[in-house]
Write an enzyme that holds these catalytic residues in place. Structure first.
Site, PDB file in Angstrom:
ATOM      1  N   SER A 133       0.829  -1.201   0.000  1.00  0.00           N
ATOM      2  CA  SER A 133       0.000   0.000   0.000  1.00  0.00           C
ATOM      3  C   SER A 133       0.864   1.252   0.000  1.00  0.00           C
ATOM      4  O   SER A 133       1.994   1.233   0.486  1.00  0.00           O
ATOM      5  CB  SER A 133      -0.896   0.005   1.246  1.00  0.00           C
ATOM      6  OG  SER A 133      -1.613   1.229   1.338  1.00  0.00           O
ATOM      7  N   HIS A 134       0.300   2.323  -0.515  1.00  0.00           N
ATOM      8  CA  HIS A 134       0.966   3.619  -0.423  1.00  0.00           C
ATOM      9  C   HIS A 134       1.014   4.118   1.016  1.00  0.00           C
ATOM     10  O   HIS A 134       1.800   5.007   1.337  1.00  0.00           O
ATOM     11  CB  HIS A 134       0.218   4.650  -1.280  1.00  0.00           C
ATOM     12  CG  HIS A 134       0.547   4.549  -2.726  1.00  0.00           C
ATOM     13  ND1 HIS A 134       0.116   3.516  -3.521  1.00  0.00           N
ATOM     14  CD2 HIS A 134       1.285   5.357  -3.520  1.00  0.00           C
ATOM     15  CE1 HIS A 134       0.571   3.698  -4.742  1.00  0.00           C
ATOM     16  NE2 HIS A 134       1.272   4.804  -4.775  1.00  0.00           N
ATOM     17  N   SER A 135       0.175   3.578   1.857  1.00  0.00           N
ATOM     18  CA  SER A 135       0.042   4.047   3.232  1.00  0.00           C
ATOM     19  C   SER A 135       0.438   2.954   4.222  1.00  0.00           C
ATOM     20  O   SER A 135      -0.124   1.855   4.199  1.00  0.00           O
ATOM     21  CB  SER A 135      -1.411   4.458   3.493  1.00  0.00           C
ATOM     22  OG  SER A 135      -1.651   4.634   4.863  1.00  0.00           O
TER      23      SER A 135
END
Length: 121
Positions: free
Chosen positions: A8-10
């Site tokens: 994930s980007h997060s």
């Protein structure tokens, strides 16, 4: 056994999804790879290192954009001893479905088929 890899980007999304899966499928290994250096983003090098460290087959989930691109490159360059597959299902719902299927003894192929049936139109 088969692990689940979350890209994930997060970091919060990856870790939060990992926590959800841990509560529902304690026997399944879940590896969270989120963010880069405390920021939003993905890193090919981080994903490749995650795949290189695998100790079992894995189904990989991703969120958006460069997460898929970097995951694709890392899988293409993976030369380890385990089977690594990319799932085309939503990161939270798909990984949840996969974790439950794997926790009740589903194989990697059965799990990928269930994801295909549930998330492909």
């Amino acid at each position: 056994m088969t692990a689940i890899v979350l890209v994930s980007h997060s970091e919060d999304i990856a870790q939060g999804t990992k926590a959800l899966l841990a509560q529902m499928a304690q026997s399944v290994t879940v590896i969270a790879q989120g963010g880069t250096n405390g920021e939003i983003g993905t890193s090919f090098d981080d994903i490749q290192q995650t795949l290189t460290s695998l100790e079992e087959d894995a189904i990989c989930f991703y969120d958006i954009g460069s997460a898929e691109m970097n995951l694709d490159m890392a899988i293409d360059m993976y030369d380890g001893n385990f089977r690594v597959e990319k799932a085309t299902a939503p990161i939270v719902e798909g990984s949840f479905t996969a974790a439950v299927k794997l926790s009740v003894g589903g194989s990697i192929d059965e799990t990928l088929e269930e994801l295909k049936n549930n998330f492909t139109k």
